[in-house]
Design a protein around this motif. Structure first.
Motif, PDB file in Angstrom:
ATOM      1  N   LEU A  46       0.844  -1.192   0.000  1.00  0.00           N
ATOM      2  CA  LEU A  46       0.000   0.000   0.000  1.00  0.00           C
ATOM      3  C   LEU A  46       0.880   1.243   0.000  1.00  0.00           C
ATOM      4  O   LEU A  46       1.893   1.296   0.702  1.00  0.00           O
ATOM      5  N   TRP A  47       0.494   2.223  -0.795  1.00  0.00           N
ATOM      6  CA  TRP A  47       1.190   3.497  -0.868  1.00  0.00           C
ATOM      7  C   TRP A  47       0.203   4.619  -0.573  1.00  0.00           C
ATOM      8  O   TRP A  47      -1.000   4.442  -0.659  1.00  0.00           O
ATOM      9  N   ILE A  48       0.747   5.791  -0.305  1.00  0.00           N
ATOM     10  CA  ILE A  48      -0.059   6.996  -0.167  1.00  0.00           C
ATOM     11  C   ILE A  48       0.046   7.760  -1.485  1.00  0.00           C
ATOM     12  O   ILE A  48       1.128   7.874  -2.070  1.00  0.00           O
ATOM     13  N   ARG A  49      -1.068   8.273  -1.943  1.00  0.00           N
ATOM     14  CA  ARG A  49      -1.142   8.947  -3.251  1.00  0.00           C
ATOM     15  C   ARG A  49      -0.037   9.995  -3.435  1.00  0.00           C
ATOM     16  O   ARG A  49       0.565  10.080  -4.506  1.00  0.00           O
ATOM     17  N   ASP A  50       0.268  10.773  -2.393  1.00  0.00           N
ATOM     18  CA  ASP A  50       1.299  11.813  -2.513  1.00  0.00           C
ATOM     19  C   ASP A  50       2.674  11.234  -2.829  1.00  0.00           C
ATOM     20  O   ASP A  50       3.464  11.855  -3.530  1.00  0.00           O
ATOM     21  N   GLN A  51       2.971  10.038  -2.295  1.00  0.00           N
ATOM     22  CA  GLN A  51       4.249   9.375  -2.601  1.00  0.00           C
ATOM     23  C   GLN A  51       4.354   9.099  -4.098  1.00  0.00           C
ATOM     24  O   GLN A  51       5.397   9.323  -4.702  1.00  0.00           O
ATOM     25  N   ILE A  52       3.299   8.582  -4.649  1.00  0.00           N
ATOM     26  CA  ILE A  52       3.299   8.212  -6.067  1.00  0.00           C
ATOM     27  C   ILE A  52       3.328   9.464  -6.935  1.00  0.00           C
ATOM     28  O   ILE A  52       4.049   9.517  -7.938  1.00  0.00           O
ATOM     29  N   GLN A  53       2.589  10.491  -6.558  1.00  0.00           N
ATOM     30  CA  GLN A  53       2.604  11.734  -7.327  1.00  0.00           C
ATOM     31  C   GLN A  53       3.999  12.348  -7.320  1.00  0.00           C
ATOM     32  O   GLN A  53       4.471  12.834  -8.348  1.00  0.00           O
ATOM     33  N   ALA A  54       4.679  12.310  -6.184  1.00  0.00           N
ATOM     34  CA  ALA A  54       6.051  12.830  -6.105  1.00  0.00           C
ATOM     35  C   ALA A  54       6.976  12.032  -7.020  1.00  0.00           C
ATOM     36  O   ALA A  54       7.844  12.600  -7.694  1.00  0.00           O
ATOM     37  N   TRP A  55       6.803  10.714  -7.079  1.00  0.00           N
ATOM     38  CA  TRP A  55       7.617   9.870  -7.962  1.00  0.00           C
ATOM     39  C   TRP A  55       7.345  10.234  -9.423  1.00  0.00           C
ATOM     40  O   TRP A  55       8.281  10.350 -10.216  1.00  0.00           O
ATOM     41  N   ILE A  56       6.097  10.425  -9.770  1.00  0.00           N
ATOM     42  CA  ILE A  56       5.733  10.807 -11.138  1.00  0.00           C
ATOM     43  C   ILE A  56       6.367  12.153 -11.500  1.00  0.00           C
ATOM     44  O   ILE A  56       6.870  12.332 -12.611  1.00  0.00           O
ATOM     45  N   ASP A  57       6.341  13.090 -10.555  1.00  0.00           N
ATOM     46  CA  ASP A  57       6.840  14.449 -10.810  1.00  0.00           C
ATOM     47  C   ASP A  57       8.362  14.551 -10.827  1.00  0.00           C
ATOM     48  O   ASP A  57       8.898  15.572 -11.255  1.00  0.00           O
TER      49      ASP A  57
END
Length: 69
Positions: A46-57
């Motif tokens: 499980l991840w937190i959405r902000d972690q994934i958005q930071a990775w994308i950015d």
């Protein structure tokens, strides 16, 4: 830190958000090039959405890494 349940994501949601396959995400996890999950359950990470958005950015280099001689 308080987390909204809507911001918790499993592997399927991460794949949808990133546009990457499950095998791609797992490969990047093994390389240490993907955020660590906040929790590992029997059903998966499980991840937190902000972690994934930071990775994308975050910009990443493309192609294979050069091997130093």
């Amino acid at each position: 830190m308080q987390v909204n349940l809507d911001d918790i994501m499993g592997l399927t949601e991460v794949c949808e958000m990133t546009g990457k396959s499950k095998s791609y995400i797992k490969m990047y996890q093994k390389r240490g090039q993907f955020p660590e999950p906040v929790k590992e359950l029997a059903s998966g990470p499980l991840w937190i959405r902000d972690q994934i958005q930071a990775w994308i950015d975050t910009p990443r280099t493309r192609g294979r890494r050069k091997i130093s001689e």
